[in-house]
Design a protein around this motif. Structure first.
Motif, PDB file in Angstrom:
ATOM      1  N   VAL A  21      37.885  49.830  47.007  1.00  0.00           N
ATOM      2  CA  VAL A  21      37.880  48.982  45.815  1.00  0.00           C
ATOM      3  C   VAL A  21      36.830  49.522  44.849  1.00  0.00           C
TER       4      VAL A  21
ATOM      5  N   ALA B 241      31.485  40.370  39.770  1.00  0.00           N
ATOM      6  CA  ALA B 241      32.869  40.428  40.240  1.00  0.00           C
ATOM      7  C   ALA B 241      32.936  40.793  41.730  1.00  0.00           C
ATOM      8  N   LEU B 242      32.072  41.710  42.163  1.00  0.00           N
ATOM      9  CA  LEU B 242      32.051  42.084  43.577  1.00  0.00           C
ATOM     10  C   LEU B 242      31.587  40.917  44.443  1.00  0.00           C
TER      11      LEU B 242
ATOM     12  N   ARG C  42      34.432  38.401  44.717  1.00  0.00           N
ATOM     13  CA  ARG C  42      35.464  38.908  45.617  1.00  0.00           C
ATOM     14  C   ARG C  42      35.012  38.783  47.073  1.00  0.00           C
TER      15      ARG C  42
ATOM     16  N   GLY D  66      34.649  34.914  48.072  1.00  0.00           N
ATOM     17  CA  GLY D  66      35.893  34.164  48.082  1.00  0.00           C
ATOM     18  C   GLY D  66      35.666  32.694  47.756  1.00  0.00           C
TER      19      GLY D  66
ATOM     20  N   ARG E  72      29.218  47.830  46.443  1.00  0.00           N
ATOM     21  CA  ARG E  72      30.234  47.012  47.109  1.00  0.00           C
ATOM     22  C   ARG E  72      29.951  46.870  48.607  1.00  0.00           C
TER      23      ARG E  72
ATOM     24  N   GLU F 190      29.168  43.346  50.551  1.00  0.00           N
ATOM     25  CA  GLU F 190      30.023  42.873  51.640  1.00  0.00           C
ATOM     26  C   GLU F 190      29.226  42.718  52.932  1.00  0.00           C
TER      27      GLU F 190
END
Length: 661
Positions: free
Chosen positions: A187, A329-330, A333, A336, A357, A361
């Motif tokens: 991504v 935005a990351l 995402r 959630g 990213r 995560e």
């Protein structure tokens, strides 16, 4: 005879990917078998001296670019004779009949491999240049002549990796094992996607002439690799990574590696991502340039700063870490549905931690370990971000666990006010710089820098600890006496590595013993003085650009040139504590759980000690009391004070002990 430039032009087009259908292997093997059979029949006719060779010429099987043989011949621009010579060598490995015919034609049962002399005599369209060092067969090591005999008599062997490729079992070169690794696209942020699109457009329009090298610069190594992988995916290439640190030092070995890598790129339909370290090593950098210029295929150089490539066209693109909007935005995402439970409280994390990213995560995965609601998730996310952001810096500096709070700090009100102002600047930096537009005017002076000056033990390190604890950030102490190097350029390199690593976390950086650097500032008498001044200027320049808080400490403010003080935002003078402040320090010297007996802070304040020395005395007195099974009393403190004064080589006067029992 073709020269090297012609051969390089021949690999301008990338290899088409193998069709992913179950019938390809059978078709490939059938085509290869038919071509090898044709060459075998040519040997048989030559052996039959009664046959009319010219009249018996057999046309080649129509080339199929989707077969391994067809692709290899087109990619390396093999002539018909070179193609048949390659098939002759492959046939000797795959067809026992061809090996026997070679032995018969050589009139020697031991010579079962073809020779160049035999190929010149048997195969049509023969030309001597087919085995010259610049020919594609030799340049790309498709076939390998033996040693010790005349060129026409030496046996010709086929590279094992090429043989497996022709047979359709894949291309695996054991010499590249552990050097090349595949890079998968993931991504991308908007800026990374834009860079990938530019690379794809640049290469798609390159034509057959050459592949311009792409130099991906910027401060996001992972983002550079992701953008490169996406660009390659868009134009039908795979991406293989090579670490520049693995390049051989010897030019001959480096050239051989370049040929092996480029051959694999052509046969696999791949591009090479060459990730180079940014160390200022002239020899390593020259080797990196030579390797890049030795290759003519699709090459991406990924490093912080670009290289000068005089003999190869290149294009520079920037891939930097995600900006605030991309990080937002990351985060959305990665979180959630949980993002709504935070009610926007992850905004400070977006501003403070420059995670990519993968880091975002990983932080989310670490923080979402239980079912606690949004109230508990926010602090866990912040702590997880600190862990992710500190990984590079942990190897470069000493991390201090910041436990001290404002209540532990005893300073005059003026100094405390400046320290609180520093905390406010750090907390609201994103608002003032980004949302209120100050950053759009200039990049200079956006860093929050401070100079803490004062004698040892007056609270400089504790103040930095209080600030880090108040801000919820890591505190790292960098010893400038160890960072400064006598070798020209090394100090700047060390500082650059530290600041680059700290940029991810926004940690509080404490540059201890700044006298080691500022003490070199003097009247410029020789080149060493000039370089010493350059080192100071570089440090202040990086402090001005650092978006976190950077603190210099010094015992001698007078050693700092006023021109340098102008570039530091805050200057805090830590005075030697007066009697009232010493009294307050003594009141806070012992933890609540420490048993004490009849301690008199006012009398203890008669000891002319700085805060750091008071803490030493308090701790030593506690050990003395614990060893005797007693509560801490004035006698224990007196005994510990005598030892501390002896350590300081300072006389303990009767006035300081006046009224003590």
């Amino acid at each position: 005879m073709r020269d090297a430039a012609t051969v390089r032009t021949g690999i301008g087009k990338a290899a088409p990917r193998r069709p992913q259908d179950p019938g390809w292997t059978d078709r490939n093997q059938h085509h290869l078998s038919a071509e090898i059979a044709r060459v075998r029949r040519r040997l048989e006719r030559h052996l039959d001296q009664g046959a009319d060779d010219a009249g018996a010429e057999e046309p080649a099987v129509a080339a199929d670019p989707q077969t391994a043989l067809g692709h290899l011949c087109a990619a390396f621009q093999l002539s018909p004779f070179e193609r048949d010579l390659l098939l002759l060598c492959a046939g000797a490995e795959l067809d026992t009949g061809i090996a026997g015919l070679c032995a018969t034609l050589h009139a020697d049962p031991r010579r079962r491999m073809p020779s160049f002399g035999l190929a010149l005599a048997v195969l049509p369209g023969a030309h001597w240049s087919a085995l010259s060092p610049a020919s594609p067969l030799r340049r790309w090591s498709l076939i390998e002549p033996g040693a010790g005999e005349a060129l026409t008599a030496t046996p010709l062997g086929m590279d094992e990796a090429v043989l497996h490729y022709l047979a359709g079992t894949g291309f695996a070169d054991p010499r590249l094992d552990g050097l090349l690794s595949a890079v998968d696209a993931g991504v991308l942020t908007a800026s990374q996607a834009a860079a990938a699109e530019k690379i794809a457009h640049l290469w798609a329009g390159a034509g057959d002439a050459s592949w311009p090298a792409v130099q991906l610069c910027g401060d996001d190594p992972a983002g550079r690799a992701q953008a490169a992988a996406e660009a390659c995916r868009a134009i039908g290439l795979t991406l293989l990574r090579l670490d520049a640190g693995d390049l051989p030092a010897a030019p001959r070995d480096r050239f051989a590696l370049a040929r092996m890598c480029e051959r694999r790129l052509v046969l696999e339909g791949a591009a090479l991502l060459l990730e180079g370290a940014d160390e200022r090593d002239g020899r390593a950098e020259r080797g990196l340039v030579a390797f890049a210029e030795d290759m003519s295929g699709p090459l991406i150089l990924a490093r912080g700063e670009p290289l000068a490539l005089p003999r190869r066209t290149s294009r520079r693109l920037e891939v930097n870490r995600p900006d605030a909007s991309e990080r937002r935005a990351l985060w959305m995402r990665a979180l959630g549905p949980l993002a709504s439970t935070l009610n926007g409280r992850f905004e400070p994390m977006i501003d403070r931690f420059r995670l990519d990213r993968a880091g975002i995560e990983a932080a989310c995965a670490a923080a979402e370990g239980d079912d606690a609601g949004g109230e508990a998730l926010g602090p866990r996310l912040w702590a997880a971000c600190r862990v992710q952001a500190r990984r590079r810096l942990d190897n470069l500096a000493q991390r201090i666990e910041a436990r001290a709070s404002w209540d532990d700090l005893v300073l005059p009100e003026a100094q405390l006010a400046v320290l609180r102002q520093m905390s406010t600047h750090v907390c609201h930096a994103a608002t003032v710089y980004e949302r209120w537009g100050f950053a759009s005017r200039t990049e200079r002076g956006l860093g929050i820098s401070a100079l803490f000056a004062g004698a040892s033990g007056t609270g400089k390190t504790m103040a930095a600890e209080v600030l880090a604890n108040d801000l919820g950030l890591d505190l790292y102490r960098i010893d400038l006496s160890q960072t400064v190097s006598k070798y020209i350029g090394e100090t700047e390199k060390n500082l650059r590595i530290i600041f680059d690593a700290a940029d991810d976390s926004g940690a509080v950086l404490l540059f201890d013993e700044a006298d080691a650097l500022f003490g070199k500032r003097s009247e410029v008498k020789d080149s060493h003085d000039r370089y010493a001044n350059i080192e100071v200027s570089y440090l202040l320049q990086r402090m001005e650009a650092y978006r976190g808080l950077a603190v210099l400490t010094t015992n001698q403010k007078s050693a700092v040139d006023p021109a340098f003080l102008r570039r530091i935002r805050f200057v805090v003078q830590f005075p030697f504590p007066d009697a009232g402040q010493r009294c307050e320090i003594w009141r806070r010297a012992f933890p609540q759980d420490t048993p004490t007996l009849d301690l008199d802070p006012a009398r203890l304040a008669q000891l002319a000690l700085a805060g750091g020395n008071i803490r030493n005395v308090a701790m030593n007195a506690a050990f003395l009391a614990a060893g005797r099974g007693e509560a801490v009393g004035m006698g224990h403190i007196r005994e510990a004070a005598v030892a501390e004064y002896a350590k300081l080589e300072k006389p303990l006067t009767s006035s300081e002990l006046g009224g003590w029992r």
